[in-house]
Design a protein around this motif. Structure first.
Motif, PDB file in Angstrom:
ATOM      1  N   PHE A  58       0.627  -1.729   0.176  1.00  0.00           N
ATOM      2  CA  PHE A  58       0.082   0.150  -0.092  1.00  0.00           C
ATOM      3  C   PHE A  58       0.568   1.447   0.299  1.00  0.00           C
ATOM      4  N   ILE A  59       2.500   1.131   0.885  1.00  0.00           N
ATOM      5  CA  ILE A  59       2.618   2.206   0.516  1.00  0.00           C
ATOM      6  C   ILE A  59       3.839   2.557   0.008  1.00  0.00           C
ATOM      7  N   ASN A  60       3.909   1.656  -1.548  1.00  0.00           N
ATOM      8  CA  ASN A  60       4.499   1.756  -2.440  1.00  0.00           C
ATOM      9  C   ASN A  60       3.536   2.037  -3.674  1.00  0.00           C
ATOM     10  N   THR A  61       2.415   1.871  -3.320  1.00  0.00           N
ATOM     11  CA  THR A  61       1.267   2.724  -4.395  1.00  0.00           C
ATOM     12  C   THR A  61       0.959   4.119  -3.932  1.00  0.00           C
TER      13      THR A  61
ATOM     14  N   ILE B 147       3.476  11.641  -0.624  1.00  0.00           N
ATOM     15  CA  ILE B 147       2.342  10.792  -0.823  1.00  0.00           C
ATOM     16  C   ILE B 147       1.636  11.338  -2.086  1.00  0.00           C
ATOM     17  N   HIS B 148       0.901  10.881  -3.026  1.00  0.00           N
ATOM     18  CA  HIS B 148       0.252  10.320  -4.453  1.00  0.00           C
ATOM     19  C   HIS B 148      -0.889   9.618  -4.075  1.00  0.00           C
ATOM     20  N   PHE B 149      -2.377  10.177  -4.708  1.00  0.00           N
ATOM     21  CA  PHE B 149      -2.955   8.976  -5.168  1.00  0.00           C
ATOM     22  C   PHE B 149      -3.077   8.937  -6.754  1.00  0.00           C
ATOM     23  N   ALA B 150      -1.896   9.091  -7.260  1.00  0.00           N
ATOM     24  CA  ALA B 150      -2.589   9.251  -8.665  1.00  0.00           C
ATOM     25  C   ALA B 150      -2.245   7.765  -9.738  1.00  0.00           C
ATOM     26  N   ASN B 151      -1.641   7.129  -8.854  1.00  0.00           N
ATOM     27  CA  ASN B 151      -1.668   5.932  -9.747  1.00  0.00           C
ATOM     28  C   ASN B 151      -3.327   5.104  -9.358  1.00  0.00           C
ATOM     29  N   TYR B 152      -3.958   5.233  -8.661  1.00  0.00           N
ATOM     30  CA  TYR B 152      -5.235   4.871  -8.445  1.00  0.00           C
ATOM     31  C   TYR B 152      -6.018   5.707  -8.785  1.00  0.00           C
ATOM     32  N   ILE B 153      -6.024   7.155  -9.116  1.00  0.00           N
ATOM     33  CA  ILE B 153      -6.582   7.781  -9.847  1.00  0.00           C
ATOM     34  C   ILE B 153      -6.143   7.070 -11.849  1.00  0.00           C
ATOM     35  N   GLN B 154      -4.975   7.074 -12.369  1.00  0.00           N
ATOM     36  CA  GLN B 154      -4.725   6.439 -13.294  1.00  0.00           C
ATOM     37  C   GLN B 154      -5.718   5.018 -13.483  1.00  0.00           C
ATOM     38  N   ILE B 155      -5.747   4.111 -12.679  1.00  0.00           N
ATOM     39  CA  ILE B 155      -6.319   3.138 -12.751  1.00  0.00           C
ATOM     40  C   ILE B 155      -7.532   3.234 -13.014  1.00  0.00           C
ATOM     41  N   LEU B 156      -8.516   3.901 -12.379  1.00  0.00           N
ATOM     42  CA  LEU B 156      -9.864   4.313 -12.429  1.00  0.00           C
ATOM     43  C   LEU B 156      -9.664   5.090 -13.744  1.00  0.00           C
ATOM     44  N   LYS B 157      -9.448   5.618 -14.562  1.00  0.00           N
ATOM     45  CA  LYS B 157      -9.405   6.092 -16.230  1.00  0.00           C
ATOM     46  C   LYS B 157      -9.502   4.955 -17.046  1.00  0.00           C
ATOM     47  N   ILE B 158      -9.585   3.873 -16.660  1.00  0.00           N
ATOM     48  CA  ILE B 158      -9.389   2.397 -17.796  1.00  0.00           C
ATOM     49  C   ILE B 158     -10.178   2.703 -18.916  1.00  0.00           C
ATOM     50  N   ASP B 159     -10.669   2.470 -19.336  1.00  0.00           N
ATOM     51  CA  ASP B 159     -11.676   2.292 -20.677  1.00  0.00           C
ATOM     52  C   ASP B 159     -12.051   1.290 -20.352  1.00  0.00           C
ATOM     53  N   GLY B 160     -13.597   0.866 -20.187  1.00  0.00           N
ATOM     54  CA  GLY B 160     -14.538  -0.264 -19.631  1.00  0.00           C
ATOM     55  C   GLY B 160     -13.858  -0.715 -18.570  1.00  0.00           C
TER      56      GLY B 160
ATOM     57  N   ASN C 102       4.708  15.796 -14.258  1.00  0.00           N
ATOM     58  CA  ASN C 102       5.623  15.064 -12.555  1.00  0.00           C
ATOM     59  C   ASN C 102       6.546  13.772 -13.130  1.00  0.00           C
ATOM     60  N   LEU C 103       7.283  13.069 -12.743  1.00  0.00           N
ATOM     61  CA  LEU C 103       7.866  11.749 -12.268  1.00  0.00           C
ATOM     62  C   LEU C 103       7.176  11.301 -11.627  1.00  0.00           C
ATOM     63  N   ALA C 104       6.955  12.445 -10.134  1.00  0.00           N
ATOM     64  CA  ALA C 104       6.730  11.727  -9.167  1.00  0.00           C
ATOM     65  C   ALA C 104       5.544  10.805  -8.856  1.00  0.00           C
ATOM     66  N   THR C 105       4.435  11.400 -10.308  1.00  0.00           N
ATOM     67  CA  THR C 105       3.397  10.695 -10.155  1.00  0.00           C
ATOM     68  C   THR C 105       3.027   9.473 -11.780  1.00  0.00           C
ATOM     69  N   VAL C 106       4.272   9.986 -12.590  1.00  0.00           N
ATOM     70  CA  VAL C 106       4.055   9.209 -13.527  1.00  0.00           C
ATOM     71  C   VAL C 106       3.387   7.174 -13.427  1.00  0.00           C
ATOM     72  N   LEU C 107       2.417   6.153 -14.060  1.00  0.00           N
ATOM     73  CA  LEU C 107       3.356   5.569 -13.501  1.00  0.00           C
ATOM     74  C   LEU C 107       3.883   4.417 -14.079  1.00  0.00           C
ATOM     75  N   THR C 108       5.051   3.533 -12.716  1.00  0.00           N
ATOM     76  CA  THR C 108       5.634   2.613 -13.244  1.00  0.00           C
ATOM     77  C   THR C 108       5.767   1.439 -13.454  1.00  0.00           C
ATOM     78  N   PRO C 109       6.276   0.855 -14.380  1.00  0.00           N
ATOM     79  CA  PRO C 109       5.773  -0.366 -14.402  1.00  0.00           C
ATOM     80  C   PRO C 109       5.624  -1.258 -13.309  1.00  0.00           C
ATOM     81  N   THR C 110       6.512  -0.986 -11.986  1.00  0.00           N
ATOM     82  CA  THR C 110       6.430  -0.856 -11.042  1.00  0.00           C
ATOM     83  C   THR C 110       5.422  -0.878 -10.160  1.00  0.00           C
TER      84      THR C 110
END
Length: 299
Positions: free
Chosen positions: A35-38, A57-70, A255-263
């Motif tokens: 969780f803390i890594n997400t 701390i940011h929640f951009a990862n979850y926001i990006q996941i929620l934007k997936i089409d479908g 902002n590279l801090a909130t850019v999704l990475t494979p990890t």
């Protein structure tokens, strides 16, 4: 009557508390670490610098996941197959398990072994795919439900549990004129809550986590499960991360801090998938150990 604890009792209890506390931490820490890594700075996560406390701390990862089409449709598919599949699996497996527990069932040992042999032998993926195609289950929601209605392993547990119920209870129901359906619905099922809850956990986890059936059988996006959608997104994360980093290198405001990475994608997807199970399991946990033990007393 009060029992006075001896020095040995205090030592034993202290050791128990320490061991159980350490065991609990070994179970909780992986989820906490995930969780803390997400929610931390993705550049630090990629370098493996997030260990105990989140940073940036940011929640951009979850926001990006929620934007997936479908995504919303895939959530409905996964919830639908989990709920409907679990209910029908419980009905089919428990009813068949109860039938196999009755000595008067015609040739029950043969039919019982006929079901169990499917645990050890199968035709393979290609014959399975051809069979599903011939049954008209390609791009069909029922492909998630029908094959799992009878689960052999769950059937073993339920049959064994039912056989542990005193036969005198059924005999008293027979004297009152109860038929098989009445005994199953009003006697066996209410007495089998622990094993039924255990089988529900097995079935629900299996349905929720499954994505290979979507991979092989579904080409229409409206039937994609959540796990398959996230699996696709994970495969595309490398290209997405590269494009965003190239934009940043070219001088764009990223902002590279909130850019999704494979990890970051892997960890966020893991959390999204596991959260529903973590929410459901505590309500069934009190039945789980009792059910699995009682269902495994006999062979």
């Amino acid at each position: 009557m009060k029992y006075k604890l001896t020095t040995g009792d205090y030592v034993f209890n202290s050791i128990n508390y320490v061991v159980l506390t350490l065991f609990t931490l070994t179970c909780v820490i992986p989820f906490y670490y995930l969780f803390i890594n997400t929610i931390s700075d993705n550049t630090l996560v990629t370098k493996g610098l997030i260990v105990w406390l989140p940073q940036g701390i940011h929640f951009a990862n979850y926001i990006q996941i929620l934007k997936i089409d479908g995504l919303f449709n895939s959530v409905l598919v996964s919830v639908g197959r989990t709920v409907l599949g679990t209910v029908l699996t419980l009905v089919g497996t428990t009813f068949l398990g109860y039938a196999f527990s009755r000595p008067e069932f015609w040739k029950r040992k043969i039919w019982y072994r006929f079901v169990l042999i499917t645990m050890y032998f199968n035709a393979g993926i290609i014959p399975w795919y051809i069979n599903m195609k011939n049954l008209g289950l390609l791009n069909n929601f029922l492909a998630y439900i029908i094959p799992s209605i009878v689960a052999p392993f769950s059937l073993i547990l339920f049959k064994t549990y039912v056989e542990s119920i005193p036969s005198s209870l059924e005999e008293s129901a027979d004297m009152d004129g109860a038929g098989y359906m009445t005994k199953y619905a009003r006697l066996i099922m209410p007495l089998s809550k622990p094993i039924v809850a255990t089988l529900a956990v097995f079935s629900a986890v299996g349905q929720w986590n499954s994505f290979t059936d979507t991979l092989f059988l579904m080409t229409d996006p409206k039937y994609y499960s959540l796990q398959y959608m996230l699996y696709q997104y994970l495969n595309e994360s490398n290209a997405l991360a590269d494009s965003l980093r190239q934009a940043a290198a070219a001088g764009s405001q990223v902002n590279l801090a909130t850019v999704l990475t494979p990890t970051g994608v892997k960890m966020t997807i893991s959390m999204v998938v596991v959260i529903p199970i973590l929410c459901v399991y505590p309500f069934l946990q009190r039945y789980f150990v009792n059910g699995i033990m009682l269902g495994a007393v006999k062979g």
